[in-house]
Design an enzyme around this catalytic site. Structure first.
Site, PDB file in Angstrom:
ATOM      1  N   ASN A   1      40.793   9.303  43.262  1.00 36.15           N
ATOM      2  CA  ASN A   1      40.771  10.731  42.893  1.00 36.15           C
ATOM      3  C   ASN A   1      40.767  10.782  41.375  1.00 36.15           C
ATOM      4  O   ASN A   1      41.518  10.042  40.740  1.00 36.15           O
ATOM      5  CB  ASN A   1      42.034  11.451  43.353  1.00 36.15           C
ATOM      6  CG  ASN A   1      42.062  11.658  44.840  1.00 36.15           C
ATOM      7  OD1 ASN A   1      41.121  11.305  45.531  1.00 36.15           O
ATOM      8  ND2 ASN A   1      43.159  12.215  45.315  1.00 36.15           N
ATOM      9  N   GLY A   2      39.987  11.688  40.816  1.00 36.97           N
ATOM     10  CA  GLY A   2      39.966  11.819  39.362  1.00 36.97           C
ATOM     11  C   GLY A   2      38.595  11.439  38.827  1.00 36.97           C
ATOM     12  O   GLY A   2      37.615  11.377  39.572  1.00 36.97           O
TER      13      GLY A   2
ATOM     14  N   HIS B   1      32.939  52.626  29.589  1.00 34.55           N
ATOM     15  CA  HIS B   1      32.392  51.822  28.478  1.00 34.55           C
ATOM     16  C   HIS B   1      31.295  50.873  28.973  1.00 34.55           C
ATOM     17  O   HIS B   1      30.969  49.915  28.296  1.00 34.55           O
ATOM     18  CB  HIS B   1      33.516  51.056  27.789  1.00 34.55           C
ATOM     19  CG  HIS B   1      34.539  51.973  27.195  1.00 34.55           C
ATOM     20  ND1 HIS B   1      34.274  52.769  26.106  1.00 34.55           N
ATOM     21  CD2 HIS B   1      35.807  52.263  27.576  1.00 34.55           C
ATOM     22  CE1 HIS B   1      35.337  53.502  25.824  1.00 34.55           C
ATOM     23  NE2 HIS B   1      36.281  53.214  26.705  1.00 34.55           N
TER      24      HIS B   1
ATOM     25  N   LYS C   1      40.566  37.318  45.580  1.00 35.24           N
ATOM     26  CA  LYS C   1      40.817  36.979  46.988  1.00 35.24           C
ATOM     27  C   LYS C   1      39.591  37.271  47.826  1.00 35.24           C
ATOM     28  O   LYS C   1      39.164  36.482  48.638  1.00 35.24           O
ATOM     29  CB  LYS C   1      42.010  37.824  47.451  1.00 35.24           C
ATOM     30  CG  LYS C   1      42.951  37.236  48.432  1.00 35.24           C
ATOM     31  CD  LYS C   1      43.973  36.282  47.940  1.00 35.24           C
ATOM     32  CE  LYS C   1      43.483  35.133  47.144  1.00 35.24           C
ATOM     33  NZ  LYS C   1      44.469  34.387  46.446  1.00 35.24           N
TER      34      LYS C   1
ATOM     35  N   CYS D   1      39.419  16.002  46.484  1.00 35.96           N
ATOM     36  CA  CYS D   1      39.567  14.613  46.935  1.00 35.96           C
ATOM     37  C   CYS D   1      40.972  14.351  47.494  1.00 35.96           C
ATOM     38  O   CYS D   1      41.954  14.831  46.963  1.00 35.96           O
ATOM     39  CB  CYS D   1      39.330  13.622  45.813  1.00 35.96           C
ATOM     40  SG  CYS D   1      37.691  13.655  45.130  1.00 35.96           S
TER      41      CYS D   1
ATOM     42  N   GLU E   1      36.409  34.964  46.880  1.00 35.20           N
ATOM     43  CA  GLU E   1      36.474  33.526  47.171  1.00 35.20           C
ATOM     44  C   GLU E   1      36.349  33.223  48.653  1.00 35.20           C
ATOM     45  O   GLU E   1      35.831  32.182  49.023  1.00 35.20           O
ATOM     46  CB  GLU E   1      37.738  32.879  46.582  1.00 35.20           C
ATOM     47  CG  GLU E   1      39.029  33.276  47.223  1.00 35.20           C
ATOM     48  CD  GLU E   1      40.229  32.563  46.615  1.00 35.20           C
ATOM     49  OE1 GLU E   1      40.110  31.398  46.222  1.00 35.20           O
ATOM     50  OE2 GLU E   1      41.303  33.195  46.543  1.00 35.20           O
TER      51      GLU E   1
ATOM     52  N   TRP F   1      35.299  15.053  47.015  1.00 29.85           N
ATOM     53  CA  TRP F   1      34.735  16.304  46.490  1.00 29.85           C
ATOM     54  C   TRP F   1      33.861  15.858  45.334  1.00 29.85           C
ATOM     55  O   TRP F   1      34.359  15.408  44.307  1.00 29.85           O
ATOM     56  CB  TRP F   1      35.879  17.194  46.024  1.00 29.85           C
ATOM     57  CG  TRP F   1      35.517  18.613  45.754  1.00 29.85           C
ATOM     58  CD1 TRP F   1      35.455  19.631  46.669  1.00 29.85           C
ATOM     59  CD2 TRP F   1      35.186  19.205  44.496  1.00 29.85           C
ATOM     60  NE1 TRP F   1      35.114  20.801  46.052  1.00 29.85           N
ATOM     61  CE2 TRP F   1      34.946  20.587  44.721  1.00 29.85           C
ATOM     62  CE3 TRP F   1      35.071  18.719  43.195  1.00 29.85           C
ATOM     63  CZ2 TRP F   1      34.597  21.461  43.705  1.00 29.85           C
ATOM     64  CZ3 TRP F   1      34.725  19.600  42.181  1.00 29.85           C
ATOM     65  CH2 TRP F   1      34.488  20.958  42.445  1.00 29.85           C
TER      66      TRP F   1
ATOM     67  N   GLU G   1      43.579  40.104  41.174  1.00 28.17           N
ATOM     68  CA  GLU G   1      43.893  39.228  42.302  1.00 28.17           C
ATOM     69  C   GLU G   1      43.169  39.691  43.576  1.00 28.17           C
ATOM     70  O   GLU G   1      42.619  38.880  44.320  1.00 28.17           O
ATOM     71  CB  GLU G   1      45.417  39.177  42.514  1.00 28.17           C
ATOM     72  CG  GLU G   1      45.883  38.361  43.692  1.00 28.17           C
ATOM     73  CD  GLU G   1      45.474  36.891  43.650  1.00 28.17           C
ATOM     74  OE1 GLU G   1      44.930  36.425  42.637  1.00 28.17           O
ATOM     75  OE2 GLU G   1      45.684  36.215  44.685  1.00 28.17           O
TER      76      GLU G   1
ATOM     77  N   LYS H   1      41.679  23.111  46.977  1.00 30.12           N
ATOM     78  CA  LYS H   1      43.021  23.661  46.864  1.00 30.12           C
ATOM     79  C   LYS H   1      43.688  23.244  45.559  1.00 30.12           C
ATOM     80  O   LYS H   1      44.385  24.008  44.924  1.00 30.12           O
ATOM     81  CB  LYS H   1      43.853  23.208  48.065  1.00 30.12           C
ATOM     82  CG  LYS H   1      45.276  23.746  48.087  1.00 30.12           C
ATOM     83  CD  LYS H   1      45.288  25.229  48.352  1.00 30.12           C
ATOM     84  CE  LYS H   1      46.674  25.834  48.371  1.00 30.12           C
ATOM     85  NZ  LYS H   1      46.618  27.299  48.193  1.00 30.12           N
TER      86      LYS H   1
ATOM     87  N   ARG I   1      42.249  20.569  50.980  1.00 28.09           N
ATOM     88  CA  ARG I   1      42.099  20.415  49.538  1.00 28.09           C
ATOM     89  C   ARG I   1      40.651  20.632  49.093  1.00 28.09           C
ATOM     90  O   ARG I   1      40.393  20.844  47.916  1.00 28.09           O
ATOM     91  CB  ARG I   1      42.553  19.012  49.119  1.00 28.09           C
ATOM     92  CG  ARG I   1      44.030  18.756  49.320  1.00 28.09           C
ATOM     93  CD  ARG I   1      44.341  17.285  49.219  1.00 28.09           C
ATOM     94  NE  ARG I   1      44.136  16.760  47.898  1.00 28.09           N
ATOM     95  CZ  ARG I   1      45.070  16.640  46.967  1.00 28.09           C
ATOM     96  NH1 ARG I   1      46.299  17.011  47.228  1.00 28.09           N
ATOM     97  NH2 ARG I   1      44.809  16.143  45.788  1.00 28.09           N
TER      98      ARG I   1
END
Ligand code: F6R
Length: 611
Positions: free
Chosen positions: A103-104, A506, A487, A2, A490, A77, A483, A606, A27
């Protein structure tokens, strides 16, 4: 997640709002909307559309269709209610008098909604935000601030709010609690935004609102109030980010631009902190007494920042011999962490707004820990709530997938490990000097690594069609693999997993079959022989191996692996800092070849400001 913008001035507001929202697109969002006060009609004019901001912008001819010089805008969002025109913000009260962008999350919205519906108030959306607009209207008796104040006493949760009222055409009310909101102070105009990048075109003078703050924005200026509604003086901070730092500058994607910016970001981050062969933190220190008593280090972060912590644990423990725990921000407060006043809690966050990381910080503080944060966004919530901050100075990072923030966080944490070891006397002078010398070489060697990007593009063209990819490595290379795998998945949507190589037998090795792609990481020289055995192990079972190693091991690795990515040799501490670059490039090129929306991958945001 948002985004909020708002402006009041003398120019037409809608184009400014739409332009501001375009800066917040990175974002993550699924719908957008604006509300402006139309002075000829004497009413609010609200327009919303599901989907990309362009849809809304096309409907409004870039904003030209909307009269008025005061307004608020939002990219949503979805949390409460699916993405739809009705659920988009601004949310408006039943009379159309009050418009709210938010937002929130309002946690007690269901209870408040039931109450308002019981009063006969009709609702048109499934959002928690509509409750705020309706509740302001419910309490409104001609004094907007008073009504907002009464609402703030009743709502629970996290919120940044931008509020317009048709009866107050010359002001916007802004409120902040646990969700970022920044105010911009222009000449004859005022702005608000959840992110400084949307303000840079208009002003560099900003006010970072604090939790519980309320502000009234007018053309003449901004008046802030504290949580008791008493006028409060706020510091105006000058932002020094270049306007074009948040633009693509000729690159096709922000992610690629940010990958290429890494050597420069590292120079900015490191050069002031290494002077005459010594590590110098001008803005940070820990007393001798504290260092002697420090019994444990906790690193708390989410996502890629957590992966930085995973590398940091190896470095810190090896160099300082102090036990280090790395915890996910989302887990920390639910796991009874052992933190006391002698625990150094290192909080890592690019945005400085990640809600889970913030909650972990607060829990660590409650337990008495000393909070040192490593943050990119200056003035962000995590930075402000920490005892001490080390800024990464990476500049604005716009692509959802982090790159230059990761490398600068990692460099800073590694530098801190070396500094702590020196202070604690757990490193010899020669080893310390060798480490510092390594840092001086890092930006140049990163330039060199980037200059081989065509090789990585070639490997991506060979492997981009795989559906499932495994990253394996030991120790530093395992942390690096976490990482590399994140990357890739996503932005390219390829299923991928990272495993500590020793764990293969294992369980995971049963997944390796003819043609499975394994990215074998073996940059850490001391464990090269072990890494080679794992490569042989998976090759025997039919895997294709794309290896990553240092220049000096290239030839040996090439005898077994199908393809080899290389990085220059560098001090062991800095191998992951260089090693991540080919993995970033690999993920980028694979996603490019698969036609993915690289800068805005699906479902991702983001700055993750919800739990
Ligand atoms: C992945 C990525 C995320 C973030 C995570 C934490 O590329 O960017 O995993 O690392 O959301 O964000 P910050 O560092 O802002 O707290």
């Amino acid at each position: 997640m948002c985004g909020i913008v708002g402006c009041i001035g003398t120019e037409q507001a809608a184009p400014i709002l739409l332009e501001g929202l375009s800066r917040l697109e990175y974002r993550g969002y699924d719908s957008a909307g604006v509300a402006v006060f139309d002075d000829q009609a004497g009413a609010l004019s609200v327009h919303k559309a599901k989907g990309r901001l362009q849809v809304l912008s096309d409907q409004l001819h870039g904003g030209a269709d909307l009269r008025g010089t005061v307004g608020v805008g939002h990219t949503r969002w979805a949390t409460h209610g699916a993405p739809s025109d009705a659920n988009s913000h601004p949310q408006v009260s039943h009379s159309g008098r009050i418009a709210v962008v938010h937002n929130g999350i309002i946690e007690n919205y269901a209870e408040l909604k039931a109450f308002l519906m019981g009063q006969g108030i009709p609702f048109t959306s499934e959002t928690d935000t509509e409750v705020v607009a309706q509740l302001i209207e419910y309490f409104y008796e001609g004094d907007l601030l008073q009504a907002v104040g009464r609402v703030l006493h009743r709502i629970q949760g996290a919120y940044a709010l931008g509020i317009l009222c048709a009866d107050y055409p010359d002001q916007i009310v802004a409120v902040r609690k646990d969700s970022p909101l920044i105010l911009g102070c222009g000449q004859g105009c005022s702005f608000l935004s959840s992110d400084v990048t949307a303000l840079l075109r208009h002003t560099r003078n900003v006010i970072y609102m604090e939790d519980g703050d309320l502000a009234v924005l007018t053309r003449e200026g901004i008046q802030c109030y504290n949580h008791l509604m008493q006028p409060a003086e706020k510091e105006i901070v000058q932002v020094d980010w270049a306007v074009d730092a948040a633009e693509k500058g000729g690159y096709e994607h922000f992610m690629f631009k940010e990958i290429m910016e890494q050597p420069e970001a590292l120079r900015r981050c490191l050069s002031p902190r290494i002077q005459k062969g010594e590590i110098v933190f001008e803005d940070f220190s820990l007393s001798e007494d504290y260092l002697q008593k420090m019994n444990r280090i906790y690193i708390v972060a989410c996502g890629s920042s957590y992966h930085v912590g995973m590398v940091g644990k190896y470095h810190l423990e090896r160099l300082t011999r102090i036990p280090v725990e790395v915890a996910l921000g989302s887990e920390f407060r639910y796991m009874a962490p052992i933190v006391d006043k002698n625990t150094l809690v290192i909080v890592i966050s690019q945005s400085g707004e990640t809600l889970d990381t913030m909650a972990a910080l607060r829990e660590a503080r409650r337990l008495g820990g000393h909070i040192l944060s490593i943050v990119n966004v200056v003035g962000s919530s995590i930075a402000r709530e920490s005892d001490q901050v080390l800024y990464t100075w990476a500049g604005p990072e716009i692509a959802v997938a982090t790159t230059k923030a990761y490398t600068t966080q990692l460099a800073l944490l590694t530098l801190l490990a070396l500094w702590l070891a020196k202070r604690l006397g757990t490193i010899s002078d020669a080893d310390y000097q060798a480490g510092v010398a390594g840092f001086l070489e890092l930006p140049g060697k990163m330039d060199e690594t980037l200059s081989h990007r065509d090789d990585i593009q070639y490997f991506a063209s060979k492997y981009f069609n795989h559906d499932s990819i495994f990253f394996i490595g030991r120790n530093l290379d395992y942390a690096l693999g976490l990482e590399g795998s994140l990357k890739l998945k996503e932005i390219s949507y390829i299923h991928s997993e990272a495993y500590a190589s020793g764990e293969l037998k294992h369980g995971t090795i049963s997944l390796i079959e003819e043609g499975t792609l394994v990215v074998a990481l073996s940059t850490f020289s001391s464990l090269f022989a072990k890494a080679m055995s794992n490569v042989v192990e998976v090759k025997t079972r039919g895997a294709s191996v794309l290896a990553l190693t240092t220049q000096s091991h290239r030839e040996e690795m090439a005898q077994t692996a199908d393809a080899v990515m290389t990085i220059p040799d560098i001090h062991e501490l800095l191998l992951p800092s260089l090693g991540v670059v080919p993995l970033q490039l690999f993920a980028y090129y694979v996603a490019l070849m698969r036609g993915c929306d690289i800068d805005k991958p699906r479902n991702l945001a983001k700055s993750v400001t919800v739990e």
